[in-house]
Design a protein around this motif. Structure first.
Motif, PDB file in Angstrom:
ATOM      1  N   ARG A   1       1.363   9.283  -5.499  1.00 47.65           N
ATOM      2  CA  ARG A   1       1.777  10.648  -5.139  1.00 47.65           C
ATOM      3  C   ARG A   1       2.746  11.205  -6.175  1.00 47.65           C
ATOM      4  N   SER A   2       3.750  10.417  -6.465  1.00 48.63           N
ATOM      5  CA  SER A   2       4.781  10.861  -7.391  1.00 48.63           C
ATOM      6  C   SER A   2       4.192  11.178  -8.763  1.00 48.63           C
ATOM      7  N   SER A   3       3.327  10.328  -9.217  1.00 49.04           N
ATOM      8  CA  SER A   3       2.722  10.526 -10.535  1.00 49.04           C
ATOM      9  C   SER A   3       1.844  11.771 -10.573  1.00 49.04           C
ATOM     10  N   TYR A   4       1.105  12.020  -9.509  1.00 48.25           N
ATOM     11  CA  TYR A   4       0.187  13.158  -9.518  1.00 48.25           C
ATOM     12  C   TYR A   4       0.898  14.495  -9.287  1.00 48.25           C
ATOM     13  N   PHE A   5       1.860  14.531  -8.389  1.00 49.50           N
ATOM     14  CA  PHE A   5       2.474  15.808  -8.006  1.00 49.50           C
ATOM     15  C   PHE A   5       3.829  16.069  -8.655  1.00 49.50           C
ATOM     16  N   SER A   6       4.218  15.333  -9.652  1.00 47.39           N
ATOM     17  CA  SER A   6       5.567  15.460 -10.206  1.00 47.39           C
ATOM     18  C   SER A   6       5.736  16.609 -11.197  1.00 47.39           C
TER      19      SER A   6
ATOM     20  N   PHE B   1       0.838  -1.200   0.000  1.00 47.33           N
ATOM     21  CA  PHE B   1       0.000   0.000   0.000  1.00 47.33           C
ATOM     22  C   PHE B   1       0.869   1.244   0.000  1.00 47.33           C
ATOM     23  N   ALA B   2       1.913   1.253   0.851  1.00 48.21           N
ATOM     24  CA  ALA B   2       2.800   2.417   0.928  1.00 48.21           C
ATOM     25  C   ALA B   2       3.500   2.643  -0.401  1.00 48.21           C
ATOM     26  N   THR B   3       3.982   1.574  -1.026  1.00 44.30           N
ATOM     27  CA  THR B   3       4.655   1.703  -2.311  1.00 44.30           C
ATOM     28  C   THR B   3       3.682   2.223  -3.364  1.00 44.30           C
ATOM     29  N   ASP B   4       2.502   1.653  -3.399  1.00 41.81           N
ATOM     30  CA  ASP B   4       1.514   2.120  -4.366  1.00 41.81           C
ATOM     31  C   ASP B   4       1.157   3.581  -4.117  1.00 41.81           C
ATOM     32  N   LEU B   5       0.974   3.962  -2.860  1.00 40.31           N
ATOM     33  CA  LEU B   5       0.647   5.346  -2.541  1.00 40.31           C
ATOM     34  C   LEU B   5       1.794   6.266  -2.933  1.00 40.31           C
TER      35      LEU B   5
END
Length: 162
Positions: free
Chosen positions: A24-29, A16-20
């Motif tokens: 996060r990275s994909s959305y806020f990059s 879950f942490a890895t997926d989150l």
């Protein structure tokens, strides 16, 4: 048996942490293009939005689909799904700065005609107030977003970049 249950729980939490982190990275990059929006949407299609934070990201995905959708009807349908998911996430976890950052990002980038801009000041205030107590992963999201945002003043940007 307890050890097996504990191990399964640990594996689930790590996944879950890895997926989150990936979400996060994909959305806020950085700034969104149609290509990055499509990639984010594909990632979110398989995500089970069972938690408030995942509902918020799912809503952000719908907002991006609305932005790049075909025709007014499709854009409106996606935007309504975005708002429904994001507001449900805020209701579930009202004081979560990451969820509020997601809502702020959608509201800042939504067209004025949809009238979804009422919470921007409150969301930004909570984000800035809670910034020092957040995890590094969430701080990075805020930094990435604030850097490209017209809604954060230079002083506010300096606060989160230092």
């Amino acid at each position: 048996m307890k050890a097996l249950t504990g191990l399964i729980t640990l594996i689930f939490l790590l996944q879950f942490a890895t997926d989150l982190d990936s979400i996060r990275s994909s959305y806020f990059s950085g700034p969104k293009t149609e290509e990055t929006a499509k990639s984010f949407n594909e990632m979110m299609e398989i995500v089970d939005a069972s938690t408030a934070i995942l509902k918020a990201y799912k809503g952000a995905s719908f907002a991006l689909q609305a932005q790049y959708g075909q025709g007014i009807k499709e854009k409106k349908e996606f935007f309504e799904l975005a708002v429904t998911n994001i507001e449900a996430a805020v209701q579930e976890d009202h004081d979560n700065p990451e969820i509020r950052l997601i809502r702020l990002s959608v509201q800042e980038n939504s067209p004025r005609i949809v009238k979804y801009k009422d919470n921007m000041e409150d969301d930004k205030a909570l984000i800035l107030e809670e910034f020092d107590s957040l995890t590094e992963a969430v701080k990075k999201c805020i930094r990435d977003y604030a850097t490209h945002s017209d809604f954060f003043s230079e002083e506010e940007k300096a606060q989160v970049l230092n």
